[in-house]
Structures are given as C-alpha cells and as structure tokens.
Enzyme design. Structure first.
Site, mmCIF file in Angstrom:
data_model
loop_
_atom_site.group_PDB
_atom_site.id
_atom_site.type_symbol
_atom_site.label_atom_id
_atom_site.label_comp_id
_atom_site.label_asym_id
_atom_site.label_seq_id
_atom_site.Cartn_x
_atom_site.Cartn_y
_atom_site.Cartn_z
ATOM 1 N N GLU A 47 6.192 9.513 0.275
ATOM 2 C CA GLU A 47 6.640 8.737 -0.886
ATOM 3 C C GLU A 47 5.495 8.604 -1.877
ATOM 4 O O GLU A 47 4.465 8.000 -1.571
ATOM 5 C CB GLU A 47 7.115 7.347 -0.471
ATOM 6 C CG GLU A 47 7.493 6.465 -1.653
ATOM 7 C CD GLU A 47 7.685 5.000 -1.292
ATOM 8 O OE1 GLU A 47 7.587 4.156 -2.207
ATOM 9 O OE2 GLU A 47 7.918 4.696 -0.108
ATOM 10 N N ARG A 51 3.458 4.693 -9.994
ATOM 11 C CA ARG A 51 2.605 3.622 -10.526
ATOM 12 C C ARG A 51 1.423 4.143 -11.320
ATOM 13 O O ARG A 51 0.640 3.357 -11.853
ATOM 14 C CB ARG A 51 2.081 2.751 -9.373
ATOM 15 C CG ARG A 51 3.160 2.114 -8.533
ATOM 16 C CD ARG A 51 2.555 1.226 -7.466
ATOM 17 N NE ARG A 51 3.522 0.829 -6.456
ATOM 18 C CZ ARG A 51 3.245 0.079 -5.404
ATOM 19 N NH1 ARG A 51 2.011 -0.341 -5.219
ATOM 20 N NH2 ARG A 51 4.190 -0.240 -4.532
ATOM 21 N N THR A 74 8.968 3.329 -6.260
ATOM 22 C CA THR A 74 8.911 2.432 -7.414
ATOM 23 C C THR A 74 9.871 2.875 -8.510
ATOM 24 O O THR A 74 9.550 2.804 -9.697
ATOM 25 C CB THR A 74 7.471 2.305 -7.972
ATOM 26 O OG1 THR A 74 6.529 2.362 -6.902
ATOM 27 C CG2 THR A 74 7.301 0.968 -8.680
ATOM 28 N N LYS A 134 15.313 -0.554 2.454
ATOM 29 C CA LYS A 134 13.883 -0.832 2.576
ATOM 30 C C LYS A 134 13.688 -2.351 2.600
ATOM 31 O O LYS A 134 14.220 -3.055 1.746
ATOM 32 C CB LYS A 134 13.146 -0.212 1.385
ATOM 33 C CG LYS A 134 11.709 -0.666 1.182
ATOM 34 C CD LYS A 134 11.165 0.010 -0.071
ATOM 35 C CE LYS A 134 9.846 -0.607 -0.523
ATOM 36 N NZ LYS A 134 9.284 0.097 -1.695
#
Length: 213
Positions: A47, A51, A74, A134
């Site tokens: 993953e 960011r 994200t 998640k």
C-alpha cells in the site's frame, strides 16, 4: 464493481500475507528496489499512501515488480481514485468512507478496503455490502481489545487493522477471528529506505511474513 465483489477481491489480497506494508514514499527512485525487497521477503501486497508528491510515480514503478500487487492508500476523493488507477494501483485503501468515495471506487472497478473506526461505521459499510474493512486508527481506537469487542456483535465483517500496529502488537490482532491481516509501516523504516539497505528491509519483511494468524 459491486461492494460485494470488492470485498471478495480485498479478502484475497489480505490472505496473501499476514502484513500489508503501509508505505510513505518521498523519492520515487526508491520505489522499485523497495518493492522488490518486500516481495522477496514474502510481502507481495503493498500500500502506497497518497501523502507525498512522489506517491503516484512510486505506484507506477512498483507496479512493474514481478509478484507484487500495489495499491493506493489515503484515498479521499474521486480524483484520488482516478489518479491511482491511472498510475497502476490495483486496489485502494481509505482512512474512512464517504458515499462519494465508495461510489467512485465502484464505478472505477477499484477494489476498496474502506476504513471504519466504530461499530456504526462498520455497520453502515456492511449495509452497503462491504464485509472486509480497515480498522483505523487501530491503536488509538483501543487496539486489539476494541476490535475483538466490535467483532462479537458484527461477525460478518473482517478487518485489516492499521495505525500503530507493530511487530510487537501485531500478534494480538492476528489472533482475532475477525482479523484477516494487519497493515504496518515498520517493515520499511525511513532510515533503511534512505540508506538503500534493501537486504535489511527484506529481512524485516520475511520476519513479518512468518507471523501466525
């Protein structure tokens, strides 16, 4: 892609290894050797969080690594979903979930691991069809005991807890019946990435890949 189909796909990914590395990449030139080290160590599902400015380029580089399955973390808005898919991401991860984001992933055929922090959020996602979620931020939300408590009345949902998960506490999560795998950044410390010490990262990945579920 329906929510049910998305959960089938994310469950397959979660079952490939006990740990999904959560990667914050500042320099895209490190992406390919980092992915190679993690995959060689037994962690094929990666993953890359959106960011940093280098994230999309890093996803593209990592998608070239044989044996690796790269996703984008994200995801916050539809533009993130489209950009991640164009970069080569094969799945998405979000810290929470909005109807707009869920719809965008469904329309883009992007399997999503949507974030939930409370029973109500987990129930809402389950109502839509997401049975794999998640749990975030895991440690700040009470850790493994909290996730175990959520699992008691909502056994239909299984989780990938992320946020504050480490080699030390990962076994507590992996011992729960409603945990498929965990997400963690400890397998790719920034100092080792900066130093290009791919052997050390491969060793950390191999150690993580041996965690029991």
């Amino acid at each position: 892609m329906t929510p049910e189909q998305a959960s089938i796909e994310t469950e397959k990914l979660c079952l490939l290894a006990p740990v999904i590395p959560v990667l914050v990449i500042d320099d895209a030139s490190t992406a390919q050797p980092l992915a190679e080290a993690l995959v060689a160590g037994g962690l094929p599902v990666l993953e890359v969080t959106l960011r940093t400015p280098a994230a999309l380029a890093a996803i593209t580089e990592m998608s070239k690594v044989e044996g690796g399955i790269v996703g984008a973390g994200t995801l916050l808005k539809p533009a993130d979903v489209l950009a991640a898919k164009a970069a080569g991401a094969r799945f998405g991860v979000s810290p929470g979930a909005t109807d707009t984001l869920l719809q965008s992933c469904e329309e883009a055929d992007m399997p999503l691991l949507p974030g939930a922090a409370t029973s109500s959020e987990a129930m809402r996602l389950l109502e839509r069809g997401y049975t794999v979620q998640k749990f975030f931020p895991a440690e700040a939300n009470g850790g493994a005991p909290a996730l175990k408590s959520i699992g008691a009345p909502i056994p239909q949902v299984r989780f990938c807890p992320t946020g504050g998960v480490s080699l030390k506490n990962a076994p507590q999560y992996l011992g729960l019946s409603n945990t498929l795998c965990v997400g963690g950044s400890w397998v790719a410390p920034k100092d080792l990435v900066a130093a290009g010490d791919w052997k050390a990262i491969e060793d950390l990945a191999r150690e993580a890949s041996q965690l029991a579920r």
